[in-house]
Design a protein around this motif. Structure first.
Motif, short mmCIF file in Angstrom:
data_model
loop_
_atom_site.label_atom_id
_atom_site.label_comp_id
_atom_site.label_asym_id
_atom_site.label_seq_id
_atom_site.Cartn_x
_atom_site.Cartn_y
_atom_site.Cartn_z
N ASN A 11 -3.85 65.59 30.27
CA ASN A 11 -4.26 66.76 31.07
C ASN A 11 -3.12 67.74 31.34
N GLY A 12 -1.89 67.40 30.94
CA GLY A 12 -0.73 68.24 31.25
C GLY A 12 -0.90 69.68 30.80
N ASP A 13 -1.48 69.85 29.62
CA ASP A 13 -1.65 71.18 29.04
C ASP A 13 -2.63 72.05 29.87
N ALA A 14 -3.51 71.41 30.59
CA ALA A 14 -4.47 72.17 31.40
C ALA A 14 -3.78 72.77 32.64
N TYR A 15 -2.70 72.14 33.08
CA TYR A 15 -2.02 72.59 34.30
C TYR A 15 -0.74 73.38 34.02
N PHE A 16 -0.10 73.07 32.87
CA PHE A 16 1.24 73.63 32.63
C PHE A 16 1.36 74.24 31.24
N ILE A 17 2.34 75.11 31.14
CA ILE A 17 2.68 75.69 29.85
C ILE A 17 4.19 75.53 29.66
N ILE A 18 4.60 75.24 28.44
CA ILE A 18 6.04 75.08 28.17
C ILE A 18 6.55 76.37 27.54
N GLU A 19 7.73 76.80 28.02
CA GLU A 19 8.24 78.11 27.60
C GLU A 19 9.76 78.04 27.51
N ARG A 20 10.32 78.63 26.47
CA ARG A 20 11.79 78.60 26.33
C ARG A 20 12.41 79.57 27.34
N LEU A 21 13.50 79.14 27.96
CA LEU A 21 14.22 80.02 28.88
C LEU A 21 14.67 81.28 28.12
N ALA A 22 14.49 82.43 28.75
CA ALA A 22 14.89 83.68 28.10
C ALA A 22 15.65 84.55 29.09
N ALA A 106 14.87 68.19 35.40
CA ALA A 106 14.64 68.25 36.85
C ALA A 106 13.26 68.80 37.14
N VAL A 107 12.71 68.36 38.25
CA VAL A 107 11.39 68.80 38.70
C VAL A 107 11.56 69.44 40.08
N ALA A 108 10.95 70.60 40.29
CA ALA A 108 11.06 71.30 41.57
C ALA A 108 10.39 70.48 42.67
N GLU A 109 11.03 70.46 43.82
CA GLU A 109 10.55 69.61 44.92
C GLU A 109 9.13 69.99 45.35
N VAL A 110 8.81 71.29 45.41
CA VAL A 110 7.45 71.68 45.84
C VAL A 110 6.40 71.17 44.85
N PHE A 111 6.76 71.13 43.59
CA PHE A 111 5.80 70.64 42.59
C PHE A 111 5.74 69.12 42.57
N ARG A 112 6.81 68.45 42.96
CA ARG A 112 6.77 66.98 43.06
C ARG A 112 5.80 66.56 44.17
N GLN A 113 5.64 67.44 45.16
CA GLN A 113 4.68 67.10 46.22
C GLN A 113 3.25 67.38 45.78
N LYS A 114 3.08 68.35 44.89
CA LYS A 114 1.74 68.73 44.45
C LYS A 114 1.24 67.84 43.30
N TYR A 115 2.17 67.40 42.45
CA TYR A 115 1.79 66.62 41.25
C TYR A 115 2.60 65.33 41.18
N ARG A 116 2.01 64.33 40.54
CA ARG A 116 2.75 63.12 40.14
C ARG A 116 2.85 63.14 38.63
N GLY A 117 4.00 62.77 38.09
CA GLY A 117 4.11 62.62 36.64
C GLY A 117 4.67 63.82 35.90
N VAL A 118 5.22 64.80 36.61
CA VAL A 118 5.76 65.99 35.93
C VAL A 118 7.01 65.62 35.11
N GLY A 119 7.89 64.82 35.71
CA GLY A 119 9.10 64.38 34.98
C GLY A 119 8.72 63.59 33.73
N THR A 120 7.75 62.71 33.89
CA THR A 120 7.26 61.91 32.75
C THR A 120 6.66 62.82 31.68
#
Ligand SMILES: CC(C)(COP(=O)(O)OP(=O)(O)OC[C@H]1O[C@@H](n2cnc3c(N)ncnc32)[C@H](O)[C@@H]1OP(=O)(O)O)[C@@H](O)C(=O)NCCC(=O)NCCS
Length: 186
Positions: A11-22, A106-120
């Protein structure tokens, strides 16, 4: 407050998008629980990218466009003992095996509270890049990381839960980091 949403490979793709730093990407709002990792994204990641020293990938929440996490990837090679090579069925006369290293994660603290498994999920994406973008142009058998146990001893358990094992060669009693690997193909 809602319970955190569990993020998986499915389900990761439904919530997040991966993007190269620019250049010009606003990163100032990112804040994780270790200052060094917050500062790296804000102050150093773009320079490292311009110098071809590390490529940084951002995980953006689709809903808010906020940066939920990031990882910096670099080419690597891991030295394995004879026993470790046997474990991975690598019957070669040399010790050094090509790898892709997670230089920073690293995972942002606000998102660690909203989601589990972002680092994974970021680790899964690093593996996906190694298997599907780097391969077939260049070989990378392992994902590697220097688990930063100086800042947080718990990261060892985090990487172990994600299938990483400590490397014999660079694991010492007094090290600030523990060198670890994950076999991408067995
Ligand atoms: C380490 C970090 C990336 C983990 O991200 P996360 O999104 O919280 O991790 P996940 O939700 O994917 O966690 C997966 C599992 O590892 C565990 N875990 C995660 N971080 C942990 C920690 N610091 N200590 C102990 N266990 C941890 C989780 O509890 C979870 O276990 P479970 O599956 O039994 O529930 C995040 O805490 C972070 O950004 N830390 C600051 C920067 C840092 O230390 N980076 C790593 C440097 S090597």
């Amino acid at each position: 407050m809602n319970p955190p949403v569990g993020i998986t490979e499915d389900n990761g793709d439904a919530y997040f998008i991966i993007e190269r730093l620019a250049a010009g990407t606003p990163v100032w709002a990112f804040e994780c629980r270790i200052g060094e990792y917050t500062d790296y994204l804000r102050e150093n990641a773009l320079h490292a990218q311009a110098d071809h020293v590390a490529q940084t990938w951002l995980l953006r929440e689709r809903e808010s466009c906020g940066i939920a996490g990031y990882m910096s990837l670099i080419a690597d090679a891991v030295k394995l003992s004879t026993a470790e090579k046997e474990l991975h069925k690598l019957d070669y006369p040399f010790k050094t095996i090509p790898s892709l290293k997670i230089g920073k994660l690293a995972v942002a603290e606000v998102f660690r509270q909203k989601y589990r498994g972002v680092g994974t999920y970021l680790i899964y994406l690093a593996g996906h890049i190694a298997r599907n973008s780097i391969n077939p142009y260049c070989a990378a058998r392992f994902l590697t990381v220097d688990a930063d146990v100086e800042h947080d001893e718990g990261v060892l358990a985090f990487y172990q839960k994600n299938g990483f094992a400590p490397n014999a060669e660079l694991t010492g009693k007094y090290r600030k980091t523990i060198s670890m690997r994950l076999d991408l193909y067995i």
